[in-house]
Write a protein that holds these residues in place. Structure first.
Motif, PDB file in Angstrom:
ATOM      1  N   UNK A 116       0.810  -1.218   0.000  1.00 38.64           N
ATOM      2  CA  UNK A 116       0.000   0.000   0.000  1.00 38.64           C
ATOM      3  C   UNK A 116       0.845   1.270   0.000  1.00 38.64           C
ATOM      4  N   UNK A 117       2.055   1.199   0.557  1.00 41.06           N
ATOM      5  CA  UNK A 117       2.943   2.368   0.542  1.00 41.06           C
ATOM      6  C   UNK A 117       3.335   2.707  -0.890  1.00 41.06           C
ATOM      7  N   UNK A 126      -5.237   2.781  -6.734  1.00 41.27           N
ATOM      8  CA  UNK A 126      -4.249   1.840  -7.260  1.00 41.27           C
ATOM      9  C   UNK A 126      -4.069   0.681  -6.296  1.00 41.27           C
ATOM     10  N   UNK A 127      -3.955  -0.516  -6.824  1.00 40.38           N
ATOM     11  CA  UNK A 127      -3.706  -1.708  -6.018  1.00 40.38           C
ATOM     12  C   UNK A 127      -2.433  -2.378  -6.518  1.00 40.38           C
ATOM     13  N   UNK A 128      -1.576  -2.728  -5.570  1.00 36.77           N
ATOM     14  CA  UNK A 128      -0.351  -3.462  -5.886  1.00 36.77           C
ATOM     15  C   UNK A 128      -0.382  -4.751  -5.079  1.00 36.77           C
ATOM     16  N   UNK A 129      -0.133  -5.883  -5.730  1.00 37.85           N
ATOM     17  CA  UNK A 129      -0.162  -7.162  -5.020  1.00 37.85           C
ATOM     18  C   UNK A 129       0.754  -8.173  -5.698  1.00 37.85           C
ATOM     19  N   UNK A 130       1.065  -9.244  -4.962  1.00 41.15           N
ATOM     20  CA  UNK A 130       1.894 -10.312  -5.508  1.00 41.15           C
ATOM     21  C   UNK A 130       1.122 -11.035  -6.604  1.00 41.15           C
ATOM     22  N   UNK A 138       0.063  -4.596 -10.814  1.00 45.29           N
ATOM     23  CA  UNK A 138      -0.410  -3.240 -10.558  1.00 45.29           C
ATOM     24  C   UNK A 138      -1.759  -3.075 -11.254  1.00 45.29           C
ATOM     25  N   UNK A 139      -2.785  -2.691 -10.492  1.00 47.07           N
ATOM     26  CA  UNK A 139      -4.122  -2.480 -11.045  1.00 47.07           C
ATOM     27  C   UNK A 139      -4.524  -1.034 -10.754  1.00 47.07           C
ATOM     28  N   UNK A 152      -4.376  -3.461 -15.967  1.00 47.12           N
ATOM     29  CA  UNK A 152      -3.695  -4.448 -15.137  1.00 47.12           C
ATOM     30  C   UNK A 152      -2.321  -4.700 -15.735  1.00 47.12           C
ATOM     31  N   UNK A 153      -1.293  -4.408 -14.975  1.00 43.36           N
ATOM     32  CA  UNK A 153       0.082  -4.580 -15.455  1.00 43.36           C
ATOM     33  C   UNK A 153       0.815  -5.553 -14.543  1.00 43.36           C
ATOM     34  N   UNK A 154       1.610  -6.418 -15.145  1.00 44.67           N
ATOM     35  CA  UNK A 154       2.389  -7.394 -14.389  1.00 44.67           C
ATOM     36  C   UNK A 154       3.858  -7.271 -14.775  1.00 44.67           C
ATOM     37  N   UNK A 155       4.719  -7.324 -13.763  1.00 48.27           N
ATOM     38  CA  UNK A 155       6.143  -7.207 -14.049  1.00 48.27           C
ATOM     39  C   UNK A 155       6.981  -7.762 -12.918  1.00 48.27           C
ATOM     40  N   UNK A 156       8.272  -7.670 -13.077  1.00 47.16           N
ATOM     41  CA  UNK A 156       9.221  -8.147 -12.068  1.00 47.16           C
ATOM     42  C   UNK A 156       9.838  -6.959 -11.352  1.00 47.16           C
ATOM     43  N   UNK A 157      10.323  -7.206 -10.139  1.00 45.79           N
ATOM     44  CA  UNK A 157      10.914  -6.146  -9.337  1.00 45.79           C
ATOM     45  C   UNK A 157      12.426  -6.328  -9.279  1.00 45.79           C
ATOM     46  N   UNK A 158      13.145  -5.222  -9.234  1.00 50.35           N
ATOM     47  CA  UNK A 158      14.594  -5.273  -9.112  1.00 50.35           C
ATOM     48  C   UNK A 158      15.101  -4.010  -8.437  1.00 50.35           C
TER      49      UNK A 158
END
Length: 229
Positions: A116-117, A126-130, A138-139, A152-158
């Protein structure tokens, strides 16, 4: 933060091992509010050269200075700089405090950045979830080409240049594939996450980050980190 309250909390936790000045300096950057039923985060696994097997006080330690070979702090929640971190575990080595303040030769911090931060930085709703497989979703609703779109976007974190970055690998808003591809280039920047972890001492650099069910698990480390004024 009230200095008296921070000093009292740390004195009770650390006891008479640390001088009052040491407690006050530590309290300057970390406040603990352990959450009920939340287990403490595991201790960071030291990287090569991070720990000394038999630390010794530095030569030339002043009579008005205090040296600690290892200092470990745990906090269920840390709130500072308008942000929040959970399950914080900090380990410092070769910590010296004196008239010039407190500094750690090496400092490693593991902490969880709640979804949520990060979501709040992208806008209301905006919603961020695993998303599974180490990815994040990211929605949100965005405006593109004069239209409101539920994306709705999906990606990897680095970790990129010290920042927590999520670059979308796929973007969908329910339209035909060729339309999604065309508009995706427009809205890509609106669902890209670039987050600076705040509330920790300057000199710490984000080294690695992974996706958990409750947020992003981050590890930061640094050398010659100043912990207080």
């Amino acid at each position: 933060m009230e200095w008296t309250r921070a000093k009292d909390w740390l004195i009770g936790a650390v006891g008479m091992v640390l001088a009052l000045g040491v407690a006050a300096a530590i309290a300057w950057w970390i406040v603990s509010d352990p959450a009920s039923g939340v287990e403490a985060a595991p201790a960071p696994t030291p990287t090569p050269g991070e720990r000394q097997p038999d630390p010794k006080p530095p030569a030339g330690l002043g009579a008005d200075e205090v040296w600690l070979g290892d200092v470990a702090l745990d906090a269920g929640t840390l709130a500072a700089a308008g942000s929040v971190l959970h399950d914080v575990r900090a380990i410092g080595q070769d910590v010296v405090t004196g008239p010039d303040g407190m500094a750690a030769e090496r400092l490693t911090v593991d902490a969880t950045v709640p979804f949520e931060v990060v979501a709040s930085e992208l806008g209301d709703g905006t919603e961020v979830r695993a998303a599974g497989g180490g990815q994040v979703m990211v929605v949100r609703t965005v405006e593109a080409l004069g239209r409101q779109l539920a994306v709705t976007a999906t990606g990897t974190v680095e970790a990129d240049a010290g920042r927590l970055v999520v670059e979308p690998r796929s973007i969908d808003f329910g339209g035909p594939g060729f339309v999604s591809d065309a508009v995706g280039a427009v809205v890509n920047g609106l669902v890209t996450i670039e987050h600076d972890i705040e509330g920790l001492p300057e000199g710490l650099v984000l080294q690695e980050v992974t996706v958990q069910e409750d947020g992003f698990r981050a590890r930061l480390s640094g050398e010659n980190v100043k912990l207080g004024p």
